[in-house]
Design an enzyme around this catalytic site. Structure first.
Site, mmCIF file in Angstrom:
data_model
loop_
_atom_site.group_PDB
_atom_site.id
_atom_site.type_symbol
_atom_site.label_atom_id
_atom_site.label_comp_id
_atom_site.label_asym_id
_atom_site.label_seq_id
_atom_site.Cartn_x
_atom_site.Cartn_y
_atom_site.Cartn_z
ATOM 1 N N ASP A 153 43.970 -63.693 9.309
ATOM 2 C CA ASP A 153 44.254 -65.128 9.201
ATOM 3 C C ASP A 153 42.981 -65.969 9.346
ATOM 4 O O ASP A 153 42.752 -66.625 10.377
ATOM 5 C CB ASP A 153 45.320 -65.526 10.248
ATOM 6 C CG ASP A 153 46.587 -64.690 10.086
ATOM 7 O OD1 ASP A 153 46.788 -64.122 9.002
ATOM 8 O OD2 ASP A 153 47.354 -64.609 11.055
ATOM 9 N N ASP A 199 51.157 -69.248 12.927
ATOM 10 C CA ASP A 199 51.182 -68.837 14.332
ATOM 11 C C ASP A 199 49.791 -68.753 14.952
ATOM 12 O O ASP A 199 49.615 -68.121 15.986
ATOM 13 C CB ASP A 199 51.930 -67.497 14.475
ATOM 14 C CG ASP A 199 51.309 -66.388 13.639
ATOM 15 O OD1 ASP A 199 50.286 -66.636 12.966
ATOM 16 O OD2 ASP A 199 51.840 -65.267 13.657
ATOM 17 N N GLY A 218 30.255 -62.351 26.867
ATOM 18 C CA GLY A 218 29.092 -63.087 26.373
ATOM 19 C C GLY A 218 29.243 -63.653 24.978
ATOM 20 O O GLY A 218 28.587 -64.619 24.626
ATOM 21 N N ARG A 241 54.265 -58.137 7.188
ATOM 22 C CA ARG A 241 53.711 -56.957 7.839
ATOM 23 C C ARG A 241 52.276 -56.659 7.394
ATOM 24 O O ARG A 241 51.825 -55.516 7.456
ATOM 25 C CB ARG A 241 54.618 -55.737 7.600
ATOM 26 C CG ARG A 241 55.985 -55.941 8.219
ATOM 27 C CD ARG A 241 56.974 -54.846 7.933
ATOM 28 N NE ARG A 241 58.284 -55.237 8.450
ATOM 29 C CZ ARG A 241 58.682 -55.055 9.707
ATOM 30 N NH1 ARG A 241 57.892 -54.469 10.563
ATOM 31 N NH2 ARG A 241 59.867 -55.463 10.099
ATOM 32 N N ASP A 279 45.796 -65.911 17.412
ATOM 33 C CA ASP A 279 47.253 -65.862 17.539
ATOM 34 C C ASP A 279 47.513 -65.363 18.954
ATOM 35 O O ASP A 279 47.271 -64.202 19.265
ATOM 36 C CB ASP A 279 47.812 -64.900 16.482
ATOM 37 C CG ASP A 279 49.322 -64.720 16.581
ATOM 38 O OD1 ASP A 279 49.913 -65.156 17.589
ATOM 39 O OD2 ASP A 279 49.900 -64.125 15.648
ATOM 40 N N LYS A 286 47.519 -59.683 10.607
ATOM 41 C CA LYS A 286 46.408 -59.952 9.697
ATOM 42 C C LYS A 286 45.405 -60.882 10.368
ATOM 43 O O LYS A 286 45.691 -61.494 11.393
ATOM 44 C CB LYS A 286 46.943 -60.573 8.397
ATOM 45 C CG LYS A 286 47.290 -59.515 7.343
ATOM 46 C CD LYS A 286 46.054 -58.781 6.811
ATOM 47 C CE LYS A 286 46.387 -57.904 5.629
ATOM 48 N NZ LYS A 286 45.815 -56.569 5.601
ATOM 49 N N HIS A 337 56.728 -64.840 14.072
ATOM 50 C CA HIS A 337 55.344 -65.144 13.684
ATOM 51 C C HIS A 337 55.232 -66.464 12.913
ATOM 52 O O HIS A 337 54.330 -66.629 12.100
ATOM 53 C CB HIS A 337 54.796 -64.001 12.825
ATOM 54 C CG HIS A 337 54.642 -62.699 13.559
ATOM 55 N ND1 HIS A 337 53.569 -62.435 14.374
ATOM 56 C CD2 HIS A 337 55.429 -61.598 13.600
ATOM 57 C CE1 HIS A 337 53.688 -61.208 14.876
ATOM 58 N NE2 HIS A 337 54.816 -60.689 14.423
ATOM 59 N N GLN A 374 48.491 -61.625 21.431
ATOM 60 C CA GLN A 374 48.236 -60.686 20.328
ATOM 61 C C GLN A 374 46.755 -60.503 19.984
ATOM 62 O O GLN A 374 46.276 -59.389 19.810
ATOM 63 C CB GLN A 374 48.993 -61.158 19.070
ATOM 64 C CG GLN A 374 48.862 -60.221 17.892
ATOM 65 C CD GLN A 374 49.519 -60.809 16.637
ATOM 66 O OE1 GLN A 374 50.728 -60.823 16.528
ATOM 67 N NE2 GLN A 374 48.706 -61.282 15.707
ATOM 68 N N TYR A 392 47.021 -51.565 13.411
ATOM 69 C CA TYR A 392 47.491 -52.832 12.874
ATOM 70 C C TYR A 392 48.046 -53.721 13.984
ATOM 71 O O TYR A 392 48.953 -53.326 14.702
ATOM 72 C CB TYR A 392 48.578 -52.613 11.813
ATOM 73 C CG TYR A 392 49.039 -53.922 11.235
ATOM 74 C CD1 TYR A 392 48.228 -54.609 10.343
ATOM 75 C CD2 TYR A 392 50.234 -54.500 11.623
ATOM 76 C CE1 TYR A 392 48.608 -55.833 9.836
ATOM 77 C CE2 TYR A 392 50.628 -55.734 11.120
ATOM 78 C CZ TYR A 392 49.810 -56.386 10.224
ATOM 79 O OH TYR A 392 50.184 -57.611 9.733
HETATM 80 C C1 F6R Z 1 52.067 -60.538 9.338
HETATM 81 C C2 F6R Z 1 52.889 -60.562 10.535
HETATM 82 C C3 F6R Z 1 54.350 -60.319 10.416
HETATM 83 C C4 F6R Z 1 54.776 -59.067 11.185
HETATM 84 C C5 F6R Z 1 56.262 -58.761 11.015
HETATM 85 C C6 F6R Z 1 56.726 -57.577 11.850
HETATM 86 O O1 F6R Z 1 50.725 -60.762 9.651
HETATM 87 O O2 F6R Z 1 52.392 -60.752 11.625
HETATM 88 O O3 F6R Z 1 54.757 -60.264 9.090
HETATM 89 O O4 F6R Z 1 54.018 -57.968 10.746
HETATM 90 O O5 F6R Z 1 57.047 -59.872 11.400
HETATM 91 O O6 F6R Z 1 56.409 -57.818 13.171
HETATM 92 P P1 F6R Z 1 56.786 -56.847 14.360
HETATM 93 O O7 F6R Z 1 56.307 -55.467 13.981
HETATM 94 O O8 F6R Z 1 56.092 -57.412 15.540
HETATM 95 O O9 F6R Z 1 58.294 -56.886 14.488
HETATM 96 MG MG MG Z 2 48.828 -65.712 11.957
HETATM 97 MG MG MG Z 3 51.640 -63.508 14.856
#
Ligand code: F6R
Ligand code: MG
Ligand code: MG
Length: 377
Positions: free
Chosen positions: A239, A53, A104, A271, A12, A237, A19, A95, A234
């Site tokens: 993915d 994404d 490597g 999230r 990503d 995820k 996302h 990200q 964090y």
């Molecule tokens: C899950 C993911 C999204 C974000 C959520 C909050 O893997 O990437 O659900 O966690 O949209 O994102 P932020 O904290 O960047 O606003």
């Molecule tokens: Mg993703």
């Molecule tokens: Mg993302």
């Protein structure tokens, strides 16, 4: 001639909007980079796509797994796509680019990797599965069904070339250990572990000795990179992606996609903090929308001919999977009604790697010790 390797490497490097999706310009730069590499014969062939994404690079070559030049090609491609993502101010640009410089091997640097090396057979079909908004353990249930469940895979019962079963390489991703176990002999032990999918993940599946397919050539490989372990916090995820080879001594293509008629519960979604059903989707619908989900899985089927990719066929672009899709939004509705309550929200120990501890920290000093209050009375 050297064996063929299929490398699926994903990252990503910026979402659009939020996302949800990958911007076409990121796929364009990836195609440009990989076609240059094809001209230089670093790779034989490639296919660039996205699932949600995540930018997905599917490549074939004869350099084996963990090849430095292939990993560097993928890394440089993600870095180039990140530059465009930053220029366009796409969301979370870069990200999964968690390290400053390539060292490597792309493992441990943010992107997810699945690779298989094998002697090309007379005809060699395979499926690339790509998931968004979930973790590697989401593949445990379908992989078990494909390679060990006779109610899913008829070949385990009626095909003498599959009848011996398969061998599972399971990783304990917390302790950084692995174990190799045989199905059907050790089925209950395998299940004892892989049911705990946030800790034990199937990394590879191998044919058994004496099988029609060489026992050292993995029939399946799953990306098991855990982003929070690399980043220490964090950052989204993992993915995951998976490659599954099919037919002639391996499960048939239809047996390989059959488990996805059941939208099993996986963790991830909004999230990275919620349990929800995984919805099988075609390429057009490989975009996570509702509550940043629900988690999705896409399946592209290819044949390989001297390293050339023939295909893909978008395997879930089929009304045969409509029932699973309907079930998954029904289950999504049901789970969503729980709002912030478990088991929709992940249990506390899994929330350790999300943004929740930041909230809990604030409350820390306000807690009073109940035992001390009792003693004072
Ligand atoms: C899950 C993911 C999204 C974000 C959520 C909050 O893997 O990437 O659900 O966690 O949209 O994102 P932020 O904290 O960047 O606003
Ligand atoms: Mg993703
Ligand atoms: Mg993302």
């Amino acid at each position: 001639m050297a064996k063929i390797t299929i490398s699926v490497i994903k990252a990503d490097v910026g979402g659009f909007p939020g996302h949800v999706d990958v911007h076409p310009r990121l796929m364009e730069i990836a195609r440009k980079r990989l076609s240059e590499a094809k001209k230089k014969k670093t790779i034989i062939d490639f296919y660039v796509t996205h699932c949600g994404d995540d930018l997905q690079l599917i490549m074939t070559h004869r350099k084996g797994v963990d090849s430095q030049s292939i990993h560097k090609l993928a890394w440089d491609t993600f870095v180039a796509a990140t530059a465009i993502a930053k220029e366009m101010k796409l969301y979370g640009a870069g990200q999964d680019i968690l390290k400053d410089a390539f060292s490597g091997n792309i493992r441990g640097m943010g992107p997810g990797i699945a690779e298989v090396e094998f002697e090309e057979r007379k005809s060699d079909p395979f499926v690339v599965f790509m998931m968004d908004k979930t973790e590697p353990g989401a593949f445990n249930l379908p992989m078990y069904k494909i390679f060990a469940d006779p109610f899913n895979t008829a070949g385990l019962v009626i095909d003498p070339t599959c009848h011996a079963g398969f061998r599972f390489e399971v990783w304990d991703i917390l302790e950084h250990k692995k174990i190799v176990m045989d199905a059907p002999e050790e089925t209950y032990d395998i299940l004892a572990m892989i049911g705990a999918k946030s800790r034990y993940v199937i990394k590879r599946v191998f044919p058994k000795p004496g099988s029609k397919v060489p026992e050292k050539e993995a029939a399946a490989c799953i990306s098991t990179e855990k982003l929070y372990e690399i980043a220490g916090e964090y950052v989204g995820k993992d993915d995951p992606v998976a490659i599954v080879r099919c037919q002639s001594g391996l499960p048939a293509l239809g047996e390989v996609i059959e488990p996805f008629t059941f939208p099993h519960l996986v963790s991830g979604w909004m999230r990275g903090s919620h349990n929800g059903p995984i919805m099988p989707v075609d390429q057009k619908h490989a975009r996570c929308t509702r509550f940043d989900g629900p988690p999705r899985v896409m399946a592209l089927g290819f044949q390989i001919a001297d390293g050339d990719l023939i295909g893909p066929v978008d395997l879930f672009d089929d009304p045969a999977f409509d029932g699973a899709r309907t079930k998954s939004w029904e289950v999504a509705d049901y789970m969503r009604r729980h709002g912030p309550f478990e088991p929709h929200r992940l249990p506390m120990e899994d929330m350790e790697y999300t943004t929740l501890p930041g909230v809990m920290k604030k409350l820390h000093d306000r807690f009073e010790d109940l035992d001390k209050i009792e003693q004072k009375k």
